[in-house]
Structures are given as structure tokens and as C-alpha cells.
Design an enzyme around this catalytic site. Structure first.
Site, short mmCIF file in Angstrom:
data_model
loop_
_atom_site.label_atom_id
_atom_site.label_comp_id
_atom_site.label_asym_id
_atom_site.label_seq_id
_atom_site.Cartn_x
_atom_site.Cartn_y
_atom_site.Cartn_z
N HIS A 660 51.07 -6.98 -21.29
CA HIS A 660 50.46 -6.77 -22.61
C HIS A 660 51.54 -6.88 -23.68
CE1 HIS A 660 52.24 -2.96 -21.38
NE2 HIS A 660 52.31 -2.65 -22.66
N ARG A 722 56.30 9.00 -11.95
CA ARG A 722 57.26 8.53 -12.94
C ARG A 722 56.72 8.86 -14.33
NH1 ARG A 722 57.82 2.48 -15.05
NH2 ARG A 722 59.67 2.78 -16.35
#
Ligand SMILES: *[C@@H]1O[C@H](CO)[C@@H](O)[C@H](O)[C@H]1NC(C)=O
Ligand SMILES: *[C@@H]1O[C@H](CO)[C@@H](O)[C@H](O)[C@H]1NC(C)=O
Ligand SMILES: *[C@@H]1O[C@H](CO)[C@@H](O)[C@H](O)[C@H]1NC(C)=O
Ligand SMILES: *[C@@H]1O[C@H](CO)[C@@H](O)[C@H](O)[C@H]1NC(C)=O
Ligand SMILES: *[C@@H]1O[C@H](CO)[C@@H](O)[C@H](O)[C@H]1NC(C)=O
Ligand SMILES: *[C@@H]1O[C@H](CO)[C@@H](O)[C@H](O)[C@H]1NC(C)=O
Ligand SMILES: *[C@@H]1O[C@H](CO)[C@@H](O)[C@H](O)[C@H]1NC(C)=O
Ligand SMILES: *[C@@H]1O[C@H](CO)[C@@H](O)[C@H](O)[C@H]1NC(C)=O
Length: 731
Positions: A660, A722
Site C-alpha cells: 500500500h 510484533r
């Protein structure tokens, strides 16, 4: 009558006459030592009367008294009565400083052309009814002050030999009655009749402060006059440079201020001249002194774990330190204290905590801490520290001990502000007043050891002082005063000097105002209130090297990589988000954003949701903008961002993000945890350059252009969780 031979003889006397200073002191107070220092500096010959005698002269500061001084002087003068050439200067000592030398006094005394000269002041004391009896003066001070008298020995003797009162009768009243008696003072009749002439004492007052400056009622008349070597006091009304400066009445504090300069304590050319007098060399001692450290946590205080860490890393043998902690903040700080206690109690000689359950007022707790040192004969020093004191100088305790004062504090100031832990002067009602030198001392434009009327937050007191001058048990509870104001008032009344040293940079005072403790990690919110401590806790150690040493990397074209957060910043931000807990789930529908639809959704929490958006944007302006300016030169970011969030990648929920563009001019992406320790996989790939960064570093940020060039994707996290913090800047 003819002038007597006696008069003629006195006319021949010159500056070679002998001057003897007589003073009465029954204790070696700090003021006494200051007096002696100034006398020694000018080489006066001083004889001290009454030392080791018990003072029976009453409380001169508050009421009448002082007769003991006359009695002692009378006794001393008996042996000197026939020394016609001897000039006696008799002065107080606890509240008096010499600003000039003996030659100058003698010269001025000669010019006054009398046998006896008394100090003068504008206020009459103790008997106002005697006012009419005083001779009128056209200009100058009209009334007698007994704090300073100079005269020929036989004449002084003739005055004091009249004393037959009690030790607690008033000395000033005694001298006043002699002075206002026209038969004793010189009068117009005396020149007509030899007999009367013989009787007169040829007295006058130093109406225009040529020799004696009494400060009571005259503080506005005097200024410091700085010379290259000495500092004097100038009387601006009479344009005189008085030699004897007397802090009579309630002007002790002002005298203390003057004594920070006069006669040679500090000046512009040489700075502090007496800072190294009487210092202790710790390296010469066989053993370091024992110190009881009193820690007072009286309100929720930001950065308390860091405060304790500083205490631990102070450069002083821990086995010489005993710790007393008063915690008045029940739930919030108990965990911090508990942790520190568990990890370090054995490092210190002893460790005592008094918690909120004891229900001690602040004053009582401070009394208790001080008393622990007082009662322990091995306690050499009591070091009191409030939890809002950040001593960044590890040598502080040693430096204070070496300075060797009864009470001394290190200057600490609110970062970048004029707020500090001392007052240079007091207002009439005992609160803050700004002294002429306050700003210069706070900003360390004048460096030295300063005698001041009020200090708080952090100070060192000698154990011996606690067991002698300050042997009472209660110094902190007094009327409705704050505990520190009570302590300082007590010390002032005991004549114990309090000093602030700004010879070194010792640290700062943090702000406890606006400390909102309803978050999980509240210090994160302190970026506005305590910026220096925030930076120290949360900004990476090597951040500044970006600018000094070009300490940053470019792993892909126009993708910059630099350290910005500490481990703590990362951990606390993650904890804060997990504590909040409402992760978005990575759905396209998103009520949090305008339009309610996110094309490339992540599993995230916005900074705004935890009330951290203002702080976050400030962080961007303070710490990201400078990096932007460096790497994208010529681009000035407004530091504006709507989308600021923490993303969570985990195989169980969302593990990656498809390619993106960001809706930003540039984007920052800060890794909040460690690859291989906390998660596996992860990283970022920039398609246009076929470039991946697969080993993100905790606390390091990427910075890359958002639109057009930097199509990118979040690589899959394969195990663990994460976290990254992301901002789309200048959308
Ligand atoms: C005091 O005496 C010493 C030694 O004689 C001398 O060096 C010093 O200059 C004198 N001080 C003053 C202020 O005169
Ligand atoms: C006072 O004493 C001075 C010398 O010390 C003398 O010159 C003066 O005449 C005396 N004054 C009177 C009024 O006796
Ligand atoms: C704590 O002390 C104050 C005053 O000393 C008293 O009013 C209060 O009741 C005490 N509280 C407890 C819980 O003992
Ligand atoms: C600290 O103690 C005082 C009572 O001495 C109390 O009024 C105050 O609320 C306490 N502060 C905190 C934060 O517990
Ligand atoms: C403290 O923070 C909480 C949680 O963000 C907030 O609701 C509250 O309004 C804040 N209090 C103050 C006084 O700012
Ligand atoms: C900062 O850089 C130094 C030297 O490169 C390094 O040893 C140190 O670990 C770095 N600090 C942090 C917190 O990474
Ligand atoms: C991208 O880079 C990888 C290795 O770094 C290489 O194997 C691959 O062929 C490259 N792809 C393109 C399209 O250049
Ligand atoms: C995932 O991580 C956990 C502990 O963090 C470890 O026990 C486990 O073996 C890891 N799984 C794989 C597939 O690496």
C-alpha cells in the site's frame, strides 16, 4: 576655661594610634565566625570577652537586655583605663561584618573630633520617651545604637565604669541615658566652666554612617559597591562607605545577603574567594562519614524509579548510607518502593520505610527522619531529599560534605525555569521575595556558596549540629507553616546559617503539578511538564549522534533508519496499549476515522484512544522534525498527523499488511520490540526498489516518503507478537 593640656595632647595623635576591638560573644555562632573572618581579613586586633560564659543578657533580638556585655566590657576596661593612646572599638559580633580596615576607622574617628562616637540609627529603642532629650540633628540619624562604640580607652572606661545594673538590663538604655545627659555629653556650658568640661565625655553619634551602618530601618539606604578586590556597602543617603555593618533588629537576613559579598567573599573579577576555606578533603579521611538519607515522597511524583536509580548510583560507599523513606502516597508509589527495596535493601547499611499506614503528617515524618540521625551517635550527616529532586551529579553528596557547613543544599532548579529550591530573601510575612542576586545565582552567573534565608527539597545537616544546637526534636512542625519553612525559621532563629551552593551543576527539580496517575505508565505523559526527565527516560541514548555524527542508516533508497526510543519507551507504550486492550481487529469498517472505512486496515489502537495524541504530536515536533530536516533537506514538516497508532502483528490475528501507499508526506514506523526475542518474521518491503528490511531494531524508526514512490508491505510475523508505532505525517 582654657583648653586643657589633655585636649592638646589628643590633638597630636595620628593614625599610628593603637586600635583594639573588643567584642562580647558567649558562643561561636556562624555569625561570630563570619565576624572574625572579616576582622582577620583587615588585620584588626580583636579581643573576645565572655566566651564560654553563659549568656544571661536576655533575648536581645526580641526584648531588652544585653547588660552582660557592659559588665564584661567594664571588667575588661579596668586594665586598659589609663592607656590614653589606645582607641577602643567595641562592637557586637554575631550580626556584624567589617567592610573596611583599622586605618580607615581611625581616620574617620579623628575627623569626627570627639572622644567617644556611638553608632546611630533612625529608630529609638528601647525607651521612646527619651526622644525629646536627644539633641536635634539637621540631617542624619538621631538616636544612639549601642552595637558600635569607638573612643579613647579612658573615656570608654569612664562610661562603662558607671554600670551597676544586672546582666539582663538593657545596654542600649544605659548608654542612652549617659548620652542624653547634657552634663556628661559635651554641652555649651562646658567651654565656660573648666569643672564641667572635665566631667564631660565629649560624645557624639555617627549620624551619617561614616563608620557604623546599622541596617535596621536603613535597608533601603544601602547598596553593594563592587570593587576589583573588595566589596563595600555604600550608604546612598549620606554617600558614605561605612566600615562596620551591623544587622541589628530584624535585618539579620539582609546582613547575611551582604555578607555573601562583603568584604571579599565574592566579586565579579574573582568570583568566590572564601568557597575553599575550611573545606574537608574526603580523600584524606580514613573512612567516609556515615550519612542517613531521608527520602520524602509526599505527593505522586513522576520518574520515581529514576529517582531511586540515581540514589543507587550516587558516588558514595553504600555501606556508609542508611536509608529512611517516608511514603505518603499509598497505592501508586508502593510498587516502586517495594521493587527498589527488594533489589537493593542489602546494598545499603540499613533501609527503613514508613508508609502511609503510619498516618504521619509530613512534618512528623521529617522530624522522625532527622531524629534517627540525631539519636545515632555514629550518624555524621543527615541528607534530606524530596522525591522531586533529580540529582544528576553523582558527586553531590561528597561535594556537599566537603564544603563543610552546618546546613547546605545543592542548587536544583526547574528545567529552564527560574524556579529553584531556595529563596534569596523573605517578604515581611515570611514568604518568597526576590533578592537582587537570585536570578544570577539560579542561572549560575554568580557561582559560590550562598548564605540564604530559606531552602527546601534537598539539604545536608551535620549530625553534630543535630546533637548540639539543634538538639530539640521538633523543627518541622511550627504553627501552620510548611515543614521546610518551619525548619528554616528555626534555623534562622538559632543563628545557624543555611547555604546553597551552585559551584557545580547538581541537578534539577521536577514538577509534580498536573501529574495524572490514572494511566498505566504515567510518566509517558510528562513530555510537557518535565521535558528533560522525559527525554532522559524515553529518548534513545544515541539519538543526538544522528546530528553530531550522522548516526543513521539508509537501508533502502530514501528510507532512513535511526534510533529514537529507549527500551523503556517501547515497553511502556506497548504496556499502555495492552492495558487499554481494545485492538481494532484490522477491519475495513472503522468508526475512528473520517468516512468510517479503511482500505488497508491494521490491528491497532490510536494514540487518541489512550489520550496520548497531544503528547505524541509534541514528540514528533521535538524529535522527528529535526531528523526530517536533516534527511529531506529543505522540507519543513508541520509535524501534523491525524493517524498515529500502535499496530500489533501476530499470527493468531493479523500477521502482515498487503502492499500500500501511506496517506502521508512521510511516515515514521518505530519498532517497539525485538525480533527473535519477542517475535519471528516481520519487517518491511519496498517494492519499487525490491528492498526489504527484515531485522527491525527495537527503538529505531524508519522514515520514508508516503505517497507515490514508496509502495510497501508489512512482512508476515510468523511467531510471537510484533508491535510498531506509526504516524502518517503531513497528510
Ligand atoms: C594583613 O596582614 C597581612 C600580613 O601582614 C598582609 O599581607 C595583608 O595585606 C594585611 N591585610 C590587609 C587587608 O591589610
Ligand atoms: C572633643 O574632643 C576633641 C578631640 O578628640 C577635641 O578636639 C574637641 O575640642 C572636644 N570637644 C569638646 C566640646 O570638648
Ligand atoms: C490520621 O491523622 C489525622 C490527624 O493526625 C486524623 O485526623 C486521622 O483520623 C488519622 N487517620 C487514620 C486513618 O488514622
Ligand atoms: C499526604 O498526607 C496528608 C496528611 O498529612 C494528606 O492530607 C495528603 O492527602 C496525603 N497525600 C497523599 C497523596 O496521599
Ligand atoms: C487523567 O487522565 C484520564 C485518563 O486519560 C482522564 O480521563 C482525566 O481527565 C485526566 N485528568 C486530568 C486532570 O487531566
Ligand atoms: C549507543 O552507541 C554505542 C556505541 O556505538 C553503543 O555501544 C551503545 O550500546 C548504544 N546505545 C544503545 C542504547 O543502543
Ligand atoms: C529482488 O531481490 C531478490 C533478492 O534480494 C532477488 O532474488 C529477486 O530476483 C529480486 N527481484 C527482482 C524483480 O529484481
Ligand atoms: C514460537 O515462539 C515460542 C516462544 O516464544 C517458541 O516456544 C516456539 O517454539 C516458537 N515456534 C516456532 C514455530 O518457532
Amino acid at each position: 576655661c582654657l583648653p586643657s593640656c589633655e585636649t592638646a595632647k589628643f590633638c597630636l595623635l595620628s593614625f599610628s594610634e593603637k586600635l583594639l576591638v573588643l567584642t562580647v560573644a558567649t558562643e561561636e555562632t556562624d555569625g561570630f565566625h563570619r565576624f572574625i573572618r572579616s576582622a582577620n581579613y583587615f588585620n584588626y586586633t580583636v579581643k573576645v570577652l565572655g566566651m564560654e560564659e553563659t549568656w544571661k543578657g536576655g533575648d536581645v533580638g526580641r526584648s531588652i537586655g544585653g547588660g552582660q556585655k557592659v559588665r564584661l566590657l567594664k571588667e575588661a576596661m579596668e586594665a586598659l583605663a589609663d592607656q590614653e593612646d589606645l582607641i577602643i572599638l567595641t562592637v557586637d559580633s554575631y550580626d556584624l561584618i567589617f567592610a573596611g580596615g583599622p586605618e580607615e576607622i581611625l581616620r574617620k574617628f579623628q575627623q569626627a573630633n570627639h572622644k567617644v562616637l556611638f553608632a546611630a540609627e533612625a529608630l529609638i529603642w528601647p525607651d521612646k520617651r527619651l526622644a525629646d532629650k536627644y539633641p536635634l540633628v539637621r540631617s542624619g540619624k538621631r538616636y544612639l545604637n549601642s552595637g558600635g562604640i569607638i573612643g579613647y580607652a579612658p573615656y570608654i572606661n569612664r562610661i562603662v565604669s558607671q554600670w551597676n545594673l544586672h546582666d539582663n538590663d538593657d545596654d542600649q538604655l544605659f548608654y542612652t541615658k549617659i548620652y542624653v545627659d547634657p552634663l556628661q555629653r559635651v554641652s555649651i556650658f562646658n567651654s565656660l566652666c573648666f569643672h564641667v568640661f572635665q566631667q564631660t565625655l565629649n560624645m557624639t553619634l555617627d549620624h551619617k554612617c561614616q563608620i557604623f551602618q546599622n541596617l535596621n530601618g536603613a535597608v533601603d539606604e544601602v547598596l553593594l559597591k563592587f570593587g576589583t578586590d573588595r566589596v563595600r556597602v555604600r550608604n546612598t543617603v549620606y554617600d558614605s562607605l561605612p566600615v562596620v555593618i551591623h544587622g541589628n533588629g530584624n535585618t539579620k537576613m539582609y546582613l547575611n545577603y551582604l555578607g555573601n559579598y562583603v568584604p571579599n567573599a565574592w566579586n565579579y573579577e574573582h568570583g568566590c574567594r572564601d568557597c575553599d576555606d575550611d573545606v574537608v578533603d574526603l580523600s584524606q579521611l580514613k573512612e567516609y562519614p556515615n550519612v542517613l538519607v531521608g527520602v520524602f515522597i509526599e505527593q505522586p511524583t513522576p520518574f520515581l524509579p529514576e529517582f531511586f536509580q540515581r540514589l543507587l548510583t550516587m558516588d558514595y560507599p553504600k555501606d556508609k548510607l542508611k536509608l529512611f523513606v517516608h511514603n505518603n502516597v499509598s497505592v501508586y508509589h508502593e510498587k516502586h518502593i517495594q521493587k527498589f527495596w527488594e533489589e537493593n535493601r542489602n546494598a545499603f547499611n540499613s533501609f527503613k520505610v514508613v508508609g502511609p499506614e503510619e498516618n504521619l503528617s509530613q512534618g512528623e515524618a521529617r522530624n522522625m527522619g532527622m531524629d534517627l540521625c540525631r539519636k545515632d551517635a555514629t550518624c555524621n550527616y543527615y541528607f534530606s531529599m524530596d522525591s522531586d529532586v533529580m540529582l544528576t551529579n553523582r558527586q553531590t553528596l561528597k561535594l556537599l560534605i566537603e564544603q563543610n557547613r552546618k546546613i547546605i543544599g545543592p542548587l536544583v532548579t526547574r528545567h529552564g525555569k527560574l524556579w529553584s529550591n531556595f529563596w534569596g530573601a523573605l517578604s515581611l510575612d515570611g514568604y518568597y521575595a526576590r533578592s537582587e542576586d537570585y536570578v544570577d545565582i539560579v542561572q549560575r552567573k554568580r557561582v559560590g556558596v550562598w548564605n540564604i534565608p530559606y531552602m527546601a527539597h534537598v539539604y545536608l545537616v551535620k549530625g553534630s549540629v543535630l546533637r548540639n544546637e539543634m538538639k530539640e526534636r521538633n523543627y518541622f512542625v511550627l504553627e501552620k507553616l510548611d515543614p521546610d519553612m518551619a525548619l528554616c525559621r528555626n534555623a534562622r532563629e538559632l543563628g545557624i546559617f543555611m547555604y546553597i551552593t551552585n559551584r557545580h551543576d547538581f541537578g534539577r527539580l521536577i514538577s509534580t503539578a498536573n501529574y495524572n496517575i490514572s494511566h498505566y505508565n504515567n510518566d509517558l505523559w510528562q513530555i510537557f511538564e518535565n521535558p528533560a526527565d522525559w527525554r532522559e527516560k524515553y529518548i534513545h541514548q544515541n539519538y543526538t549522534r544522528i546530528f553530531t555524527e550522522n548516526y543513521l542508516e539508509e537501508p533502502c533508497p530514501d528510507v532512513y533508519w535511526f534510533p529514537v526510543f529507549t527500551e523503556k519507551a517501547c515497553d511502556e507504550l506497548v504496556e499502555e496499549m495492552e492495558h487499554y486492550g481494545s485492538w481494532s481487529g484490522g477491519k475495513h469498517e472503522d468508526k475512528r476515522i473520517a468516512g468510517g472505512y479503511e482500505t488497508v486496515p491494521t490491528d491497532d489502537i490510536h494514540m487518541k484512544q489512550i489520550g496520548f495524541d497531544k503528547e505524541w504530536l509534541h514528540f514528533i515536533r521535538e524529535f522527528i522534525s529535526p531528523v526530517t530536516l536533516k534527511v529531506f533537506s529543505g522540507y519543513y514538516t508541520k509535524g501534523y498527523a491525524i493517524m498515529n497508532f500502535v499496530v500489533k502483528y501476530t499470527p493468531e490475528r493479523q500477521a502482515y499488511l498487503r502492499p500500500h501507499h501511506d496517506s502521508s508526506t512521510f511516515t515514521i514506523n518505530i519498532a517497539l520490540n525485538n525480533k527473535d526475542r519477542d517475535f519471528q518474521g516481520g519487517g518491511c518491503r519496498f517494492h519499487r526498489y525490491n528492498c526489504s528490511i527484515e531485522s527491525p531494531r527495537k527503538g529505531w524508526s524508519f522514515m520514508h516518503p508516503g505517497r507515490l514512490t514508496h509502495l510497501h508491505e508489512g512482512l508476515p510475523t510468523t511467531n510471537g507478537t510484533r508491535y510498531i508505532a506509526v504516524s502518517f505525517i503531513d497528510p
